[in-house]
Each structure stands twice: as C-alpha cells, then as structure tokens.
Design a protein around this motif. Structure first.
Motif, PDB file in Angstrom:
ATOM      1  N   THR A 132      -4.137   6.093   2.271  1.00  0.00           N
ATOM      2  CA  THR A 132      -3.432   4.575   1.939  1.00  0.00           C
ATOM      3  C   THR A 132      -4.650   3.825   0.121  1.00  0.00           C
ATOM      4  O   THR A 132      -6.161   4.055   0.204  1.00  0.00           O
ATOM      5  N   TYR A 133      -3.530   3.685  -0.214  1.00  0.00           N
ATOM      6  CA  TYR A 133      -3.851   3.034  -1.987  1.00  0.00           C
ATOM      7  C   TYR A 133      -3.485   2.011  -1.887  1.00  0.00           C
ATOM      8  O   TYR A 133      -2.171   1.873  -1.400  1.00  0.00           O
ATOM      9  N   ALA A 134      -3.675   0.995  -3.225  1.00  0.00           N
ATOM     10  CA  ALA A 134      -2.944  -0.130  -3.472  1.00  0.00           C
ATOM     11  C   ALA A 134      -2.953  -0.253  -4.212  1.00  0.00           C
ATOM     12  O   ALA A 134      -2.810  -0.978  -5.153  1.00  0.00           O
ATOM     13  N   CYS A 135      -1.385   0.278  -4.043  1.00  0.00           N
ATOM     14  CA  CYS A 135      -0.511   1.028  -5.031  1.00  0.00           C
ATOM     15  C   CYS A 135      -0.028  -0.495  -5.940  1.00  0.00           C
ATOM     16  O   CYS A 135       0.921  -0.110  -7.299  1.00  0.00           O
ATOM     17  N   SER A 185       0.593  -1.241   0.262  1.00  0.00           N
ATOM     18  CA  SER A 185       0.078   0.018  -0.177  1.00  0.00           C
ATOM     19  C   SER A 185       0.784   1.081   0.186  1.00  0.00           C
ATOM     20  O   SER A 185       2.045   1.352   0.426  1.00  0.00           O
ATOM     21  N   CYS A 186       0.585   2.815  -0.326  1.00  0.00           N
ATOM     22  CA  CYS A 186       1.068   3.298  -0.540  1.00  0.00           C
ATOM     23  C   CYS A 186      -0.232   4.555   0.124  1.00  0.00           C
ATOM     24  O   CYS A 186      -0.991   4.179   0.189  1.00  0.00           O
ATOM     25  N   ASN A 187       0.940   6.480   0.242  1.00  0.00           N
ATOM     26  CA  ASN A 187      -0.222   7.196   0.384  1.00  0.00           C
ATOM     27  C   ASN A 187      -0.586   8.038  -1.361  1.00  0.00           C
ATOM     28  O   ASN A 187       0.700   8.137  -1.170  1.00  0.00           O
TER      29      ASN A 187
END
Length: 171
Positions: A61-64, A53-55
């Motif tokens: 937060t998102y599922a990069c 996950s990233c920001n």
C-alpha cells in the motif's frame, strides 16, 4: 454578409470577454489548484483523493493521493493560465490549465496520476490508454477509481465502463 459580420463580431466579443485566470498556482490535490484566489478544478481528469491509498505491483500500500498531488506540484510551476470551461456543482471554476505550453490535465493523465474523467470529456482518453499500456503511475498496480473511492465503492459510471470495453477490444 451582414449576418456573417455580426456573427464574427459576436464570436470575437465572447472570446475577448471570457474570464481566463493567470498567476501562480497553489496545488490543493491531484486535480485542484488555486490561481489568484480562485479555486479551480482541472477539466476532464479525476485524481485520487488526498487520503486515498493504492497498491503497487507487489501489493504494498502507498499514498497515491499524496503522490498525485506531488506530481501536480512538479508540473504546475511558474505562471499558470486557466481557460474556464464551466462552473461545477460546488461553485468551482472547471478549467483547462497550462504551465507554459503544458496542459496540466494531460500531464497528470499521461504520467498515470489521474484518470481521464470520461463522464465529462474524451479529451484525455488516449493519454490514459498510453499511461495504462506503459504501466505509469497508478497503472503500475491496483487502485480504486477516484469516483468510486468517493462514492464508497459504487461501480464506475456507464460511460467509463463502455469506454474501457471499447479500448480493450481495439488494443
């Protein structure tokens, strides 16, 4: 002259004997595909892990890792040709792969969904800098480098640190 002819013949023989892969790709994650039943790791890039996950810029937060895979699925359409560079420690073919004239590694790094893997190659370093400057993909927020995520937070390797230091002073 004989030496030159022998060298030329040998070079042509090696070129003809190389084991390129061609076919449709099944995307595994943001930097790995399967072509013709062969698992291929894209040369010179490192994308977020599937469960990473990233920001975004607002801190959400998102599922990069999933978005990186999705972007590779978009660019790896049609017939894919992979030029083998080496085998990695896990027995995967490490290749530069193309969808037509599009270099898949360059497409991933340029879009900001993969890092240039500077420990292995500088091939995509300028594409990474352009993506970073334009805040594309991962660069539009905050993220752990994929290699650091895999190593559970271990610091960047020295080549990547040095490269960033140089690029920050140039640009």
């Amino acid at each position: 002259r004989v030496t030159i002819l022998i060298a030329l013949f040998f070079a042509l023989w090696v070129y003809a004997a190389r084991d390129d892969l061609t076919g449709r790709a099944e995307v595994i994650d943001g930097d790995s595909i399967t072509v013709g039943g062969t698992r291929v790791r894209l040369y010179g890039i490192d994308a977020p892990e599937l469960d990473q996950s990233c920001n975004d810029r607002s801190g959400a937060t998102y599922a990069c890792g999933r978005l990186a895979k999705r972007h590779l699925e978009k660019v790896a359409k049609g017939s894919i040709t992979c030029e083998s560079v080496e085998m990695d420690q896990y027995g995967r073919d490490v290749s530069i792969c193309y969808a037509g004239a599009t270099d898949l590694g360059a497409a991933m790094v340029s879009a900001g969904w993969a890092r240039a893997y500077l420990s292995y190659s500088l091939r995509y370093a300028s594409a990474e800098q352009a993506a970073r400057d334009a805040r594309r993909g991962l660069w539009d927020g905050d993220f752990d480098d994929p290699w650091a995520f895999r190593e559970d937070g271990v610091q960047d390797d020295l080549i990547a640190i040095a490269w960033r230091w140089v690029m920050e002073r140039i640009f």
